[in-house]
Scaffold this motif. Structure first.
Motif, PDB file in Angstrom:
ATOM      1  N   LEU A 269      29.328  24.156  43.661  1.00  0.00           N
ATOM      2  CA  LEU A 269      28.838  25.378  44.295  1.00  0.00           C
ATOM      3  C   LEU A 269      29.816  25.872  45.356  1.00  0.00           C
ATOM      4  O   LEU A 269      30.065  27.079  45.473  1.00  0.00           O
ATOM      5  N   CYS A 270      30.375  24.948  46.121  1.00  0.00           N
ATOM      6  CA  CYS A 270      31.356  25.319  47.147  1.00  0.00           C
ATOM      7  C   CYS A 270      32.618  25.893  46.513  1.00  0.00           C
ATOM      8  O   CYS A 270      33.189  26.875  47.009  1.00  0.00           O
ATOM      9  N   ILE A 271      33.064  25.271  45.410  1.00  0.00           N
ATOM     10  CA  ILE A 271      34.241  25.771  44.705  1.00  0.00           C
ATOM     11  C   ILE A 271      33.986  27.189  44.187  1.00  0.00           C
ATOM     12  O   ILE A 271      34.821  28.085  44.322  1.00  0.00           O
ATOM     13  N   TYR A 272      32.816  27.380  43.590  1.00  0.00           N
ATOM     14  CA  TYR A 272      32.445  28.701  43.070  1.00  0.00           C
ATOM     15  C   TYR A 272      32.481  29.752  44.185  1.00  0.00           C
ATOM     16  O   TYR A 272      33.055  30.837  44.021  1.00  0.00           O
ATOM     17  N   TYR A 273      31.888  29.435  45.328  1.00  0.00           N
ATOM     18  CA  TYR A 273      31.825  30.379  46.443  1.00  0.00           C
ATOM     19  C   TYR A 273      33.222  30.673  46.980  1.00  0.00           C
ATOM     20  O   TYR A 273      33.570  31.845  47.217  1.00  0.00           O
ATOM     21  N   LEU A 274      34.034  29.636  47.158  1.00  0.00           N
ATOM     22  CA  LEU A 274      35.361  29.822  47.744  1.00  0.00           C
ATOM     23  C   LEU A 274      36.281  30.615  46.816  1.00  0.00           C
ATOM     24  O   LEU A 274      37.003  31.511  47.272  1.00  0.00           O
ATOM     25  N   VAL A 275      36.262  30.293  45.524  1.00  0.00           N
ATOM     26  CA  VAL A 275      37.106  31.034  44.580  1.00  0.00           C
ATOM     27  C   VAL A 275      36.686  32.502  44.538  1.00  0.00           C
ATOM     28  O   VAL A 275      37.530  33.403  44.580  1.00  0.00           O
ATOM     29  N   ASN A 276      35.396  32.725  44.481  1.00  0.00           N
ATOM     30  CA  ASN A 276      34.879  34.097  44.457  1.00  0.00           C
ATOM     31  C   ASN A 276      35.319  34.872  45.696  1.00  0.00           C
ATOM     32  O   ASN A 276      35.843  35.999  45.596  1.00  0.00           O
ATOM     33  N   GLN A 277      35.119  34.278  46.863  1.00  0.00           N
ATOM     34  CA  GLN A 277      35.467  34.956  48.112  1.00  0.00           C
ATOM     35  C   GLN A 277      36.967  35.184  48.240  1.00  0.00           C
ATOM     36  O   GLN A 277      37.402  36.248  48.697  1.00  0.00           O
ATOM     37  N   CYS A 278      37.766  34.217  47.837  1.00  0.00           N
ATOM     38  CA  CYS A 278      39.219  34.359  47.937  1.00  0.00           C
ATOM     39  C   CYS A 278      39.719  35.495  47.050  1.00  0.00           C
ATOM     40  O   CYS A 278      40.565  36.299  47.465  1.00  0.00           O
ATOM     41  N   VAL A 279      39.196  35.580  45.817  1.00  0.00           N
ATOM     42  CA  VAL A 279      39.609  36.643  44.909  1.00  0.00           C
ATOM     43  C   VAL A 279      39.183  38.003  45.458  1.00  0.00           C
ATOM     44  O   VAL A 279      39.961  38.962  45.431  1.00  0.00           O
ATOM     45  N   VAL A 280      37.956  38.087  45.975  1.00  0.00           N
ATOM     46  CA  VAL A 280      37.464  39.360  46.510  1.00  0.00           C
ATOM     47  C   VAL A 280      38.273  39.783  47.734  1.00  0.00           C
ATOM     48  O   VAL A 280      38.688  40.957  47.846  1.00  0.00           O
ATOM     49  N   ILE A 281      38.511  38.872  48.651  1.00  0.00           N
ATOM     50  CA  ILE A 281      39.282  39.198  49.858  1.00  0.00           C
ATOM     51  C   ILE A 281      40.697  39.616  49.500  1.00  0.00           C
ATOM     52  O   ILE A 281      41.225  40.611  50.011  1.00  0.00           O
ATOM     53  N   LEU A 282      41.336  38.865  48.600  1.00  0.00           N
ATOM     54  CA  LEU A 282      42.701  39.202  48.182  1.00  0.00           C
ATOM     55  C   LEU A 282      42.730  40.548  47.465  1.00  0.00           C
ATOM     56  O   LEU A 282      43.608  41.388  47.722  1.00  0.00           O
ATOM     57  N   GLY A 283      41.761  40.769  46.584  1.00  0.00           N
ATOM     58  CA  GLY A 283      41.730  42.018  45.842  1.00  0.00           C
ATOM     59  C   GLY A 283      41.470  43.218  46.729  1.00  0.00           C
ATOM     60  O   GLY A 283      42.144  44.257  46.596  1.00  0.00           O
ATOM     61  N   MET A 284      40.521  43.099  47.645  1.00  0.00           N
ATOM     62  CA  MET A 284      40.211  44.211  48.535  1.00  0.00           C
ATOM     63  C   MET A 284      41.362  44.487  49.498  1.00  0.00           C
ATOM     64  O   MET A 284      41.628  45.642  49.850  1.00  0.00           O
ATOM     65  N   SER A 285      42.037  43.436  49.933  1.00  0.00           N
ATOM     66  CA  SER A 285      43.200  43.617  50.814  1.00  0.00           C
ATOM     67  C   SER A 285      44.327  44.337  50.073  1.00  0.00           C
ATOM     68  O   SER A 285      45.010  45.200  50.633  1.00  0.00           O
ATOM     69  N   THR A 286      44.513  43.974  48.803  1.00  0.00           N
ATOM     70  CA  THR A 286      45.543  44.629  47.987  1.00  0.00           C
ATOM     71  C   THR A 286      45.236  46.112  47.819  1.00  0.00           C
ATOM     72  O   THR A 286      46.127  46.963  47.911  1.00  0.00           O
ATOM     73  N   ILE A 287      43.971  46.432  47.579  1.00  0.00           N
ATOM     74  CA  ILE A 287      43.573  47.837  47.441  1.00  0.00           C
ATOM     75  C   ILE A 287      43.793  48.595  48.747  1.00  0.00           C
ATOM     76  O   ILE A 287      44.314  49.708  48.766  1.00  0.00           O
ATOM     77  N   GLN A 288      43.404  47.959  49.855  1.00  0.00           N
ATOM     78  CA  GLN A 288      43.497  48.623  51.155  1.00  0.00           C
ATOM     79  C   GLN A 288      44.946  48.930  51.536  1.00  0.00           C
ATOM     80  O   GLN A 288      45.254  50.036  52.012  1.00  0.00           O
ATOM     81  N   PHE A 289      45.839  47.939  51.309  1.00  0.00           N
ATOM     82  CA  PHE A 289      47.235  48.141  51.706  1.00  0.00           C
ATOM     83  C   PHE A 289      48.052  48.838  50.623  1.00  0.00           C
ATOM     84  O   PHE A 289      49.032  49.521  50.927  1.00  0.00           O
ATOM     85  N   GLY A 290      47.644  48.685  49.370  1.00  0.00           N
ATOM     86  CA  GLY A 290      48.384  49.317  48.285  1.00  0.00           C
ATOM     87  C   GLY A 290      48.033  50.779  48.110  1.00  0.00           C
ATOM     88  O   GLY A 290      48.852  51.573  47.629  1.00  0.00           O
ATOM     89  N   LEU A 291      46.804  51.138  48.485  1.00  0.00           N
ATOM     90  CA  LEU A 291      46.345  52.530  48.364  1.00  0.00           C
ATOM     91  C   LEU A 291      45.765  52.971  49.710  1.00  0.00           C
ATOM     92  O   LEU A 291      44.559  53.168  49.854  1.00  0.00           O
TER      93      LEU A 291
END
Length: 238
Positions: free
Chosen positions: A22-44
Motif C-alpha cells: 500500500l505504501c509503495i502504491y501511494y508513493l509511486v502514484n504521488q511521485c508520478v503525479v508530482i513529477l507530471g504536474m511539475s513538468t506541465i507547470q514549467f513546460g507550459l
C-alpha cells in the motif's frame, strides 16, 4: 509455538506483505503525479488554469500515476494468486458467469446510488468541504473521459491493490470477518475525507465479499466501476 509468537509473526507478515505494498502504491502514484504536474507547470507556463487543455493534461497525469502505481504491485498480486491457488479450490457454483456479471453491475449501481442518496438526506455531502472539493474536480470531466478513468482504470488499479493484495494478505493471517473489515476500512481511509471514508468502507465490505465468493478480481472491478459510473452519470446528466 505459543499464541503470542504466532500473532507477532502474523502481524509481521501483514506489515511486510500487506501494508508495504500500500505504501509503495501511494508513493509511486504521488511521485508520478508530482513529477507530471511539475513538468506541465514549467513546460507550459502560459497554460491557463481550469482550461480544457489543462484539465486533460492533469487527468492524463493522474491516470498515468494510478496505472504505474498499480503496475508496480503486480509482483505482489501474482505472489498472492499463487498462494491462494494452493490454499483454495475454486468451486463451480462460484463461477463468474455473464449473468453474475450483470447482477454485480446492477448491484454496484444500486448500492452506490442508495448510499449517496442516504448521505445527501443526512446532510453529509453538503457539510463536507473535502468531499465537495474532490467532487467538483471529478465531475468536471467529460463523460467519455470519466468512464475511462473512473469506470475502468481506477476500479482495476484500486481493486488490484486493496482486494487482490491487501485483503488476501489479511485473509490468510486473520479471521475472514476481520480481513473483510480491515481491507474495507483501509480502502475508505485512502480517499482522504470523512464522506468518502464512510462510503468507501461500506462499499469495500461488499467488494471484499464479492472477491471472496468468486475468487476473481473482475467481480469487485465490475461492482466498483458500475458504482463510480452510476454516480457520475446522475451528477453529469441530471
Amino acid at each position: 509455538m505459543d499464541k503470542y509468537t504466532s500473532k507477532k509473526q502474523n502481524m509481521s507478515i501483514i506489515l511486510m506483505q500487506g501494508i508495504l505494498p500500500l505504501c509503495i502504491y501511494y508513493l509511486v502514484n504521488q511521485c508520478v503525479v508530482i513529477l507530471g504536474m511539475s513538468t506541465i507547470q514549467f513546460g507550459l507556463p502560459n497554460l491557463q488554469a481550469d482550461s480544457m487543455t489543462e484539465m486533460y493534461l492533469r487527468t492524463a497525469v493522474q491516470m498515468a500515476g494510478m496505472f504505474l502505481a498499480a503496475f508496480s504491485l503486480l509482483p505482489f498480486y501474482k505472489r498472492e494468486t499463487k498462494i491462494f491457488e494452493k490454499m483454495e479450490e475454486k468451486q463451480g457454483e462460484n463461477t463468474l458467469s455473464v449473468r453474475n456479471g450483470f447482477l454485480i453491475v446492477f448491484m454496484g449501481a444500486l448500492f452506490s446510488l442508495g448510499l449517496n442518496f442516504m448521505f445527501s438526506v443526512l446532510g453529509f455531502l453538503q457539510s463536507s468541504p473535502g468531499y465537495n472539493q474532490v467532487a467538483q474536480r471529478q465531475f468536471s470531466l467529460p463523460f467519455w473521459l470519466a468512464f475511462l478513468f473512473y469506470g475502468i482504470l481506477s476500479p482495476w488499479a484500486e481493486e488490484l491493490v486493496f482486494r487482490g493484495v491487501f485483503y488476501r494478505v489479511l485473509k490468510r493471517n486473520m479471521a475472514e470477518a476481520a480481513a473483510v473489515l480491515g481491507s474495507a476500512l483501509m480502502f475508505g481511509a485512502f480517499h482522504g475525507n470523512l464522506v468518502q471514508f464512510l462510503y468507501g468502507s461500506m462499499m469495500g465490505v461488499i467488494m471484499a465479499l464479492l472477491y471472496g465468493r468468486f475468487q476473481n478480481l473482475l467481480a469487485p472491478v465490475l461492482f466498483h466501476g458500475a458504482a463510480n459510473i452510476a454516480i457520475y452519470a446522475v451528477s453529469y446528466f441530471f
